[in-house]
Design an enzyme around this catalytic site. Structure first.
Site, PDB file in Angstrom:
ATOM      1  N   CYS A 206      -1.422  47.214 -13.015  1.00 50.24           N
ATOM      2  CA  CYS A 206      -0.706  47.243 -11.741  1.00 50.24           C
ATOM      3  C   CYS A 206      -0.001  45.914 -11.494  1.00 50.24           C
ATOM      4  O   CYS A 206       1.109  45.876 -10.978  1.00 50.24           O
ATOM      5  CB  CYS A 206      -1.661  47.494 -10.595  1.00 50.24           C
ATOM      6  SG  CYS A 206      -2.484  49.063 -10.712  1.00 50.24           S
TER       7      CYS A 206
ATOM      8  N   ASP B   5      -2.465   5.090 -11.789  1.00 49.02           N
ATOM      9  CA  ASP B   5      -2.972   5.125 -10.419  1.00 49.02           C
ATOM     10  C   ASP B   5      -2.100   5.979  -9.493  1.00 49.02           C
ATOM     11  O   ASP B   5      -2.380   6.127  -8.322  1.00 49.02           O
ATOM     12  CB  ASP B   5      -3.179   3.721  -9.853  1.00 49.02           C
ATOM     13  CG  ASP B   5      -1.931   2.873 -10.001  1.00 49.02           C
ATOM     14  OD1 ASP B   5      -0.829   3.436 -10.092  1.00 49.02           O
ATOM     15  OD2 ASP B   5      -2.065   1.639 -10.040  1.00 49.02           O
TER      16      ASP B   5
ATOM     17  N   ASP C  71      -3.083   3.255 -18.281  1.00 49.33           N
ATOM     18  CA  ASP C  71      -2.702   2.050 -17.598  1.00 49.33           C
ATOM     19  C   ASP C  71      -3.903   1.109 -17.718  1.00 49.33           C
ATOM     20  O   ASP C  71      -5.028   1.553 -17.770  1.00 49.33           O
ATOM     21  CB  ASP C  71      -2.444   2.440 -16.142  1.00 49.33           C
ATOM     22  CG  ASP C  71      -1.890   1.305 -15.337  1.00 49.33           C
ATOM     23  OD1 ASP C  71      -1.158   0.497 -15.928  1.00 49.33           O
ATOM     24  OD2 ASP C  71      -2.182   1.240 -14.149  1.00 49.33           O
TER      25      ASP C  71
ATOM     26  N   ASP D   8       2.924   4.115 -10.935  1.00 53.98           N
ATOM     27  CA  ASP D   8       3.167   4.692 -12.258  1.00 53.98           C
ATOM     28  C   ASP D   8       3.820   6.069 -12.169  1.00 53.98           C
ATOM     29  O   ASP D   8       3.941   6.763 -13.181  1.00 53.98           O
ATOM     30  CB  ASP D   8       1.858   4.829 -13.029  1.00 53.98           C
ATOM     31  CG  ASP D   8       1.224   3.470 -13.295  1.00 53.98           C
ATOM     32  OD1 ASP D   8       1.965   2.552 -13.679  1.00 53.98           O
ATOM     33  OD2 ASP D   8       0.016   3.343 -13.103  1.00 53.98           O
TER      34      ASP D   8
ATOM     35  N   CYS E 134      -6.263  47.522 -10.632  1.00 58.14           N
ATOM     36  CA  CYS E 134      -6.005  47.808 -12.033  1.00 58.14           C
ATOM     37  C   CYS E 134      -5.045  46.772 -12.597  1.00 58.14           C
ATOM     38  O   CYS E 134      -4.089  46.371 -11.956  1.00 58.14           O
ATOM     39  CB  CYS E 134      -5.505  49.227 -12.220  1.00 58.14           C
ATOM     40  SG  CYS E 134      -3.763  49.438 -12.385  1.00 58.14           S
TER      41      CYS E 134
HETATM   42  P1  ADP Z   1       0.404  -3.766 -14.290  1.00 61.02           P
HETATM   43  O1  ADP Z   1       0.135  -2.733 -13.251  1.00 61.02           O
HETATM   44  O2  ADP Z   1       0.092  -3.291 -15.676  1.00 61.02           O
HETATM   45  O3  ADP Z   1      -0.199  -5.086 -13.981  1.00 61.02           O
HETATM   46  P2  ADP Z   1       2.944  -4.520 -13.150  1.00 61.02           P
HETATM   47  O4  ADP Z   1       4.329  -4.145 -13.537  1.00 61.02           O
HETATM   48  O5  ADP Z   1       2.454  -4.093 -11.825  1.00 61.02           O
HETATM   49  O6  ADP Z   1       1.990  -3.980 -14.299  1.00 61.02           O
HETATM   50  O7  ADP Z   1       2.810  -6.107 -13.251  1.00 61.02           O
HETATM   51  C1  ADP Z   1       3.157  -6.790 -14.431  1.00 61.02           C
HETATM   52  C2  ADP Z   1       2.782  -8.254 -14.382  1.00 61.02           C
HETATM   53  O8  ADP Z   1       3.579  -8.932 -13.430  1.00 61.02           O
HETATM   54  C3  ADP Z   1       1.369  -8.535 -13.966  1.00 61.02           C
HETATM   55  O9  ADP Z   1       0.480  -8.453 -15.045  1.00 61.02           O
HETATM   56  C4  ADP Z   1       1.446  -9.935 -13.410  1.00 61.02           C
HETATM   57  O10 ADP Z   1       1.415 -10.883 -14.467  1.00 61.02           O
HETATM   58  C5  ADP Z   1       2.823  -9.957 -12.796  1.00 61.02           C
HETATM   59  N1  ADP Z   1       2.755  -9.694 -11.363  1.00 61.02           N
HETATM   60  C6  ADP Z   1       3.089  -8.570 -10.738  1.00 61.02           C
HETATM   61  N2  ADP Z   1       2.913  -8.674  -9.408  1.00 61.02           N
HETATM   62  C7  ADP Z   1       2.414  -9.901  -9.190  1.00 61.02           C
HETATM   63  C8  ADP Z   1       2.003 -10.638  -8.025  1.00 61.02           C
HETATM   64  N3  ADP Z   1       2.052 -10.114  -6.803  1.00 61.02           N
HETATM   65  N4  ADP Z   1       1.570 -11.903  -8.190  1.00 61.02           N
HETATM   66  C9  ADP Z   1       1.510 -12.444  -9.412  1.00 61.02           C
HETATM   67  N5  ADP Z   1       1.871 -11.812 -10.532  1.00 61.02           N
HETATM   68  C10 ADP Z   1       2.327 -10.576 -10.435  1.00 61.02           C
HETATM   69 MG    MG Z   2       0.345  -1.434 -11.947  1.00 64.55          MG
END
Ligand code: ADP
Ligand code: MG
Length: 746
Positions: free
Chosen positions: A6, A634, A437, A638, A3
């Site tokens: 309840c 993802d 994202d 994030d 019920c």
């Molecule tokens: P998103 O996931 O939107 O790409 P991030 O903060 O992970 O954001 O990365 C921001 C930017 O930093 C990327 O778009 C890239 O230009 C640069 N970046 C991040 N990690 C790397 C990497 N391992 N090698 C080269 N560029 C990078």
């Molecule tokens: Mg990222």
């Protein structure tokens, strides 16, 4: 639990027990969730405290290795209970039909539509009807009598009490009138007896309960379907021998054999062999994927043709499948905020109805007698007394929300939409802004390398070797692209020391004695290096992302990567617009690239070059503007933004699923699933509102109707028989309406 009122009574009783911090009782799943101080109270003690209400707690088997026996067990119990109810219904229905037949004949003959029953039939019925009523009340209606007993003994009333008082008053009155007919004849109409009412009301209510329970079991079958994915046994290697053991006996580290066309028993890693595995359950991908040594496999997915050996890494309640089942179970058992109102009402409903029924009887006797005479008023008064008690049960009210939530959450799970709790599902339909994202959400998340341009005539192989060596250490999708490219072109990589991630900008590390940086324009600006901005901008407006490699005060080259759009992105954004939500893209990538992608899919607003902490701020800003924000990401990098959003939605494309992190997890990740999730939420909420409306309207109209409030105006007085019928079908229709959600297309 049989019920709806309840649930709230038990909840209150548990809350009032010493040592209990909070309690939540769910009528839909028939479970209680209690937070308590175990030094002050115990399971037994709590169970005792609800005994006066006619209930006890049965402990759910704990999370031992045998997974979720709790669900199986209670399902079995419910089936038994259903069988019992079925037998009751079958035995009492013919009696009810006989009673209705007698009632109809009597009524029709009063209006001269048919002849009065022959003497012998009349005589037989005079004896038969009380016997039927006694059987209905004392055998079929036992729970209702127990309800009356508990009311008298402990002062606790529930819906059973209402029905119990109604039917037993009708029964006792009829017995007295029959037995003392001679003495009472001058004062009241002794022909007015209500044995038929007793039988029919109990029969209908029992039938209603049976149908309700049957559908209620059906609402929860999503979990069962998930449990069916689980293998029952595993082939294990112990002491060099192959042995089949129940799944519960598998422990972490065990070596298992998986034969063709069998289910993967637990989560693990392949150590030998190769096969194609159907992982549709987690990835939604109908084509089996090739898996070999060192690849992970997930319990519940299906091996196709090959055979392999695997090592168990997660067993029992730790497997992804178990966690999914648990999440669905918990979500189905959680309470949606919208239920609070229904709960409050059903908690005070029973006492109020008791009082109303007595008032109605009193009014008929006092006021009615002046117009219709005592005898007629007594009979009206009794009919309305019984009618109110029967029709007023807030059964449908208690079922309205939980059944819809159970069906909604279950439907979601089957579509790969995992909802953490009912509150999240409720909130999702109010979302006004969706923040997406870019990488991996709107785009594939697997960029392609389009150009490689070393400066100052540096050989391409050397340039790529440095860049790939650095990127090897990063987990960014861009990094994977570069290392894959290097591998495919047989570029040798070197050892990197002092590797560091520069959030939102790139990476740095040392090779040999040289320090290197790889990243975006911002990173170069931080280093005080001038990149060839014009050349880079020319590429980025076409949606490409630059990775710039630099060392000791100079740039040594760039590569451009491009992340293609997912094919369904543009359509999904269109559908989101149709649902009336604003779509915002949030990315760490540069403005030009972001704008390009945005224009391709029709995004309303882009926020580019956002550092991780800025992502949270974007969401907060929208919230400050009273928008309800959902963030889709993802789930790994994030996470903070997901947590800040009103509804955080994590998307997973692989077998590595972090389902606990977000309010909603989309298993087979693509954004069209987000559209489905919002639709599911809207659908479920619409179902709940319809249910609540019908449940309320039915009680609001039913009570005055049964009480005879319309009699002076229209001559309407609800026969308790119809009250019983209405009451039974109201809850059946509410559950039926909830089940309808299951059939709708998302
Ligand atoms: P998103 O996931 O939107 O790409 P991030 O903060 O992970 O954001 O990365 C921001 C930017 O930093 C990327 O778009 C890239 O230009 C640069 N970046 C991040 N990690 C790397 C990497 N391992 N090698 C080269 N560029 C990078
Ligand atoms: Mg990222």
């Amino acid at each position: 639990m049989h019920c709806a009122s309840c649930a709230s009574i038990i909840e209150r009783s548990l809350k009032n027990t010493k040592g209990v911090f909070s309690a939540e009782v769910n009528y839909g799943t028939e479970t209680a969730k209690v937070a308590m101080d175990p030094s002050m109270t115990s399971h037994e003690h709590l169970s005792k405290s609800i005994e006066p209400l006619g209930y006890s707690l049965s402990a759910q088997t704990h999370e031992d290795h045998s997974m979720h026996t709790g669900a199986d067990q209670s399902k079995h119990e419910k089936q038994m209970e259903l069988g019992k109810l079925y037998r009751k219904v079958v035995s009492v229905l013919p009696l009810a039909i006989l009673s209705i037949f007698a009632m109809a004949w009597d009524l029709l003959s009063q209006f001269n539509i048919v002849a009065t029953p022959p003497m012998i039939v009349d005589r037989a019925l005079t004896y038969l009807l009380p016997i039927c009523a006694a059987y209905a009340l004392f055998f079929v209606g036992r729970p209702y009598l127990v309800g009356v007993y508990r009311f008298l003994r402990f002062g606790r009333a529930n819906m059973d009490t209402l029905i119990g008082i109604g039917t037993s008053v009708a029964f006792i009155y009829s017995i007295i009138v029959t037995v003392f007919a001679g003495t009472l004849r001058p004062y009241i109409e002794v022909e007015n007896v209500y044995f038929d009412v007793v039988t029919v009301v109990i029969a209908f209510i029992t039938l209603g309960k049976y149908l309700e329970m049957r559908s209620k079991i059906k609402t929860g079958d999503a979990i069962e379907k998930l449990l069916n994915l689980q293998a029952k046994t595993a082939l294990i290697i112990r002491d060099g021998k192959e042995k089949e053991v129940p799944i519960a006996e598998v422990v972490e580290g065990d070596v298992l054999i998986v034969k063709p066309a069998s289910k993967i028993p637990v989560d693990g890693v392949i150590i030998e062999g190769l096969s194609y595995i159907d992982e549709a359950m987690v990835t939604g991908e109908p084509v089996p994927v090739k898996k070999s040594k060192n690849d992970t496999v997930v319990a519940g997915t299906i091996n196709t043709t090959g055979a392999f050996t695997m090592r168990a890494t997660k067993v029992g309640s730790e497997t992804l499948l178990s966690r999914i089942v648990k999440m669905v179970e918990e979500a189905q058992g959680s309470k949606a905020p919208i239920q609070a109102l229904a709960d409050k009402i059903s908690a005070v409903f029973v006492p109020i109805v008791l009082i109303l029924s007595v008032i109605s009887l009193g009014l008929w006797l006092i006021i009615g007698t002046q117009y219709f005479g005592f005898s007629q008023s007594l009979s009206f008064g009794l009919v309305s007394f019984v009618g109110i008690l029967v029709i007023a049960c807030p059964c449908a009210l208690g079922l309205a929300t939980p059944t819809a939530i159970i069906v909604g959450v279950g439907k979601g799970a089957r579509e790969g939409i995992l909802v953490k709790d009912a509150a999240t599902l409720e909130k999702l339909h109010k979302v006004t802004v969706v923040v997406l994202d870019k990488t991996g959400t709107l785009t594939r998340g697997k960029p392609e390398l389009v150009t490689v341009r070393p400066y100052d005539n540096m050989p391409i192989a050397r340039f790529l070797s440095i860049l790939a060596s650095l990127e090897q250490k990063s987990e960014h999708p861009i990094a994977d692209t570069i290392t894959d490219y290097a591998k495919a072109h047989n570029i040798v990589t070197r050892k990197v020391s002092r590797f560091e991630i520069i959030k939102g900008k790139g990476i740095k590390g040392t090779i040999g004695n040289n320090g290197y940086y790889a990243g975006n324009v911002k990173l170069m600006a931080d280093l005080g290096l001038k990149a060839d901005l014009k050349a880079i901008a020319d590429e980025t407006i076409k949606g490409k992302t630059p990775v710039i490699l630099a060392t000791k005060g100079k740039i040594i080259g760039t590569v451009m990567v491009a992340d293609a759009l997912k094919p369904e992105s543009a359509d999904a954004v269109k559908q989101l617009h149709r649902l009336g939500v604003k779509v915002v893209m949030l990315t760490g990538d540069n403005q030009n690239t972001a704008d390009y992608i945005a224009s391709q899919v029709g995004i309303d607003k882009t926020v580019a070059e956002a550092l991780p902490q800025e992502k949270i701020k974007v969401i907060k800003d929208y919230q400050a503007k009273k928008e309800i924000v959902s963030m889709l990401g993802d789930g790994i990098n994030d996470a903070p933004a997901l947590a800040q959003a009103d509804v955080g939605i994590a998307m997973s494309t692989g077998t590595d699923v972090a389902i606990e992190s977000a309010g909603i997890t989309l298993l087979h990740g693509d954004i069209s699933k987000l559209v489905k999730a919002i639709r599911l939420s809207k659908m479920t909420m619409r179902g709940i509102k319809q249910n609540l409306f019908w449940a309320f309207i039915y009680n609001i109209i039913g009570i005055p109707l049964a009480g005879g409030a319309f009699y002076p105006l229209f001559g309407w007085l609800l026969n308790p028989v119809f009250a019983g019928m209405a009451m039974a079908f109201s809850s059946v229709s509410v559950v039926g309406n909830s089940l309808r959600i299951k059939l709708k297309k998302l």
